[in-house]
Design a protein around this motif. Sequence first.
Motif, PDB file in Angstrom:
ATOM      1  N   ALA A 152      29.045  29.917  22.834  1.00 35.19           N
ATOM      2  CA  ALA A 152      28.303  29.720  24.084  1.00 35.19           C
ATOM      3  C   ALA A 152      28.642  30.837  25.057  1.00 35.19           C
ATOM      4  O   ALA A 152      29.811  31.113  25.316  1.00 35.19           O
ATOM      5  CB  ALA A 152      28.661  28.366  24.686  1.00 35.19           C
ATOM      6  N   ASN A 153      27.614  31.487  25.584  1.00 29.85           N
ATOM      7  CA  ASN A 153      27.836  32.540  26.578  1.00 29.85           C
ATOM      8  C   ASN A 153      26.550  32.764  27.371  1.00 29.85           C
ATOM      9  O   ASN A 153      25.483  32.228  27.040  1.00 29.85           O
ATOM     10  CB  ASN A 153      28.321  33.832  25.918  1.00 29.85           C
ATOM     11  N   PHE A 154      26.643  33.577  28.408  1.00 27.37           N
ATOM     12  CA  PHE A 154      25.535  33.774  29.337  1.00 27.37           C
ATOM     13  C   PHE A 154      24.300  34.365  28.656  1.00 27.37           C
ATOM     14  O   PHE A 154      23.168  33.947  28.928  1.00 27.37           O
ATOM     15  CB  PHE A 154      25.997  34.689  30.478  1.00 27.37           C
ATOM     16  N   VAL A 155      24.500  35.322  27.776  1.00 25.84           N
ATOM     17  CA  VAL A 155      23.360  35.957  27.111  1.00 25.84           C
ATOM     18  C   VAL A 155      22.565  34.926  26.320  1.00 25.84           C
ATOM     19  O   VAL A 155      21.328  34.837  26.432  1.00 25.84           O
ATOM     20  CB  VAL A 155      23.824  37.101  26.190  1.00 25.84           C
ATOM     21  N   LYS A 156      23.247  34.131  25.543  1.00 25.91           N
ATOM     22  CA  LYS A 156      22.560  33.139  24.720  1.00 25.91           C
ATOM     23  C   LYS A 156      21.907  32.056  25.591  1.00 25.91           C
ATOM     24  O   LYS A 156      20.822  31.572  25.279  1.00 25.91           O
ATOM     25  CB  LYS A 156      23.530  32.530  23.722  1.00 25.91           C
ATOM     26  N   THR A 157      22.556  31.709  26.689  1.00 19.88           N
ATOM     27  CA  THR A 157      21.965  30.723  27.595  1.00 19.88           C
ATOM     28  C   THR A 157      20.674  31.243  28.208  1.00 19.88           C
ATOM     29  O   THR A 157      19.657  30.537  28.265  1.00 19.88           O
ATOM     30  CB  THR A 157      22.958  30.350  28.711  1.00 19.88           C
ATOM     31  N   MET A 158      20.680  32.491  28.664  1.00 21.71           N
ATOM     32  CA  MET A 158      19.480  33.077  29.256  1.00 21.71           C
ATOM     33  C   MET A 158      18.341  33.143  28.234  1.00 21.71           C
ATOM     34  O   MET A 158      17.183  32.826  28.543  1.00 21.71           O
ATOM     35  CB  MET A 158      19.781  34.474  29.807  1.00 21.71           C
ATOM     36  N   LEU A 159      18.652  33.546  27.018  1.00 25.18           N
ATOM     37  CA  LEU A 159      17.616  33.625  25.995  1.00 25.18           C
ATOM     38  C   LEU A 159      17.044  32.243  25.672  1.00 25.18           C
ATOM     39  O   LEU A 159      15.828  32.086  25.491  1.00 25.18           O
ATOM     40  CB  LEU A 159      18.183  34.271  24.731  1.00 25.18           C
ATOM     41  N   ARG A 160      17.924  31.246  25.623  1.00 23.31           N
ATOM     42  CA  ARG A 160      17.458  29.881  25.350  1.00 23.31           C
ATOM     43  C   ARG A 160      16.546  29.382  26.467  1.00 23.31           C
ATOM     44  O   ARG A 160      15.477  28.817  26.201  1.00 23.31           O
ATOM     45  CB  ARG A 160      18.662  28.950  25.188  1.00 23.31           C
ATOM     46  N   LEU A 161      16.936  29.609  27.703  1.00 23.50           N
ATOM     47  CA  LEU A 161      16.117  29.156  28.829  1.00 23.50           C
ATOM     48  C   LEU A 161      14.777  29.887  28.879  1.00 23.50           C
ATOM     49  O   LEU A 161      13.757  29.311  29.283  1.00 23.50           O
ATOM     50  CB  LEU A 161      16.873  29.358  30.142  1.00 23.50           C
ATOM     51  N   SER A 162      14.780  31.143  28.447  1.00 26.99           N
ATOM     52  CA  SER A 162      13.539  31.922  28.493  1.00 26.99           C
ATOM     53  C   SER A 162      12.498  31.434  27.495  1.00 26.99           C
ATOM     54  O   SER A 162      11.323  31.808  27.576  1.00 26.99           O
ATOM     55  CB  SER A 162      13.839  33.399  28.246  1.00 26.99           C
ATOM     56  N   GLU A 163      12.914  30.594  26.551  1.00 27.95           N
ATOM     57  CA  GLU A 163      11.967  30.060  25.581  1.00 27.95           C
ATOM     58  C   GLU A 163      10.987  29.077  26.232  1.00 27.95           C
ATOM     59  O   GLU A 163       9.864  28.888  25.746  1.00 27.95           O
ATOM     60  CB  GLU A 163      12.718  29.351  24.447  1.00 27.95           C
ATOM     61  N   THR A 164      11.411  28.456  27.319  1.00 28.30           N
ATOM     62  CA  THR A 164      10.571  27.420  27.933  1.00 28.30           C
ATOM     63  C   THR A 164      10.279  27.668  29.411  1.00 28.30           C
ATOM     64  O   THR A 164       9.554  26.891  30.026  1.00 28.30           O
ATOM     65  CB  THR A 164      11.252  26.041  27.811  1.00 28.30           C
ATOM     66  N   ARG A 165      10.815  28.746  29.964  1.00 27.45           N
ATOM     67  CA  ARG A 165      10.616  28.993  31.391  1.00 27.45           C
ATOM     68  C   ARG A 165      10.270  30.443  31.638  1.00 27.45           C
ATOM     69  O   ARG A 165      10.772  31.340  30.946  1.00 27.45           O
ATOM     70  CB  ARG A 165      11.886  28.609  32.176  1.00 27.45           C
ATOM     71  N   ASP A 166       9.413  30.676  32.632  1.00 27.79           N
ATOM     72  CA  ASP A 166       9.045  32.049  32.967  1.00 27.79           C
ATOM     73  C   ASP A 166       9.669  32.514  34.271  1.00 27.79           C
ATOM     74  O   ASP A 166       9.411  33.628  34.726  1.00 27.79           O
ATOM     75  CB  ASP A 166       7.525  32.212  33.014  1.00 27.79           C
ATOM     76  N   SER A 167      10.488  31.669  34.894  1.00 26.63           N
ATOM     77  CA  SER A 167      11.239  32.073  36.088  1.00 26.63           C
ATOM     78  C   SER A 167      12.538  31.290  36.139  1.00 26.63           C
ATOM     79  O   SER A 167      12.596  30.127  35.727  1.00 26.63           O
ATOM     80  CB  SER A 167      10.421  31.836  37.364  1.00 26.63           C
ATOM     81  N   LEU A 168      13.579  31.951  36.652  1.00 27.53           N
ATOM     82  CA  LEU A 168      14.899  31.338  36.744  1.00 27.53           C
ATOM     83  C   LEU A 168      15.569  31.761  38.040  1.00 27.53           C
ATOM     84  O   LEU A 168      15.323  32.873  38.539  1.00 27.53           O
ATOM     85  CB  LEU A 168      15.785  31.776  35.574  1.00 27.53           C
ATOM     86  N   THR A 169      16.408  30.903  38.574  1.00 21.68           N
ATOM     87  CA  THR A 169      17.267  31.277  39.698  1.00 21.68           C
ATOM     88  C   THR A 169      18.657  31.567  39.149  1.00 21.68           C
ATOM     89  O   THR A 169      19.202  30.781  38.370  1.00 21.68           O
ATOM     90  CB  THR A 169      17.354  30.153  40.745  1.00 21.68           C
ATOM     91  N   VAL A 170      19.226  32.708  39.551  1.00 19.78           N
ATOM     92  CA  VAL A 170      20.527  33.126  39.034  1.00 19.78           C
ATOM     93  C   VAL A 170      21.385  33.646  40.191  1.00 19.78           C
ATOM     94  O   VAL A 170      20.892  34.359  41.074  1.00 19.78           O
ATOM     95  CB  VAL A 170      20.383  34.221  37.958  1.00 19.78           C
TER      96      VAL A 170
END
Length: 280
Positions: A152-170
């Motif tokens: 588990a790490n930030f890169v994999k989390t971002m990629l996973r979230l990008s599968e279902t979302r087109d915008s994120l708050t970081v």
Amino acid sequence: MTILVFGRNGQVATELRAQAEVTAIGHAEADLMTEGAAEAAIARHAPTVVINAAAWTAVDKAEAEEAAAMRLNADAPAEMAAACAARGIPFCHVSTDYVFAGTGETPWCEDDPVAPPNAYGRTKLAGERAVIAAGGNAAILRTSWVFSAHGANFVKTMLRLSETRDSLTVVADQVGGPTPAADIAATLLRMAQAMCDGQNGGLYHYAGAPMVSWADFARAIFARAGRNVTVEDIPTAAYPTPAARPLNSRLDCSRLERDFGIAAPHWKTGLDKVLAQLGG
């Protein structure tokens, strides 16, 4: 050089296994929550160098379970360091920027005052002090923002979230150096070899360059992975967590380059390799 690695499936341990012939032991062979398990493993395997890549890394969970985190992050490394010192073999241990207060904007040097902002940082600092107190030839490598194709790490989390979302708050007000686990592993192996050849260890920093915020790191991940995701900057205050996070995770890595000839890695290069492993 025969290398015993504590930890087997974590990010750094996985990379150590991929890069060198090592004996990597996990919980099944050495339960580090049990007193004496680390020393027994070292006695059983009789290595010429030991690398500790095992740790309690659940930062928020450590707030409620600090005693357990202390056992894994401080007591177990203390046993490893003492066992190595008694046998006259080098010991390499991984630590974190969380030993610092996380204030200001200047990169932290190894000898700067420590003031952990959370339980995780306190346990890792206790581990550092125990390793040094053991008196052997030990190297402590503080690092930050570890990422890889594993675990588990930030890169994999971002990629996973990008599968279902087109915008994120970081979060955009935390700044540090993303560090590829593969480069950490390579650095530990180089340090271990040098120490086996007679070089002294010490306290060192190793983190990716250039420094970046989490938000800008997320943008780089999406850009390099070809993901069309918009990132909105938010302050840390807008994303509360049980454990306080440092705003300044910058690490000065010049001592490691001076003593071992190892320069800070470029995280964009490491990121491209990880994305290729993950298939983009």
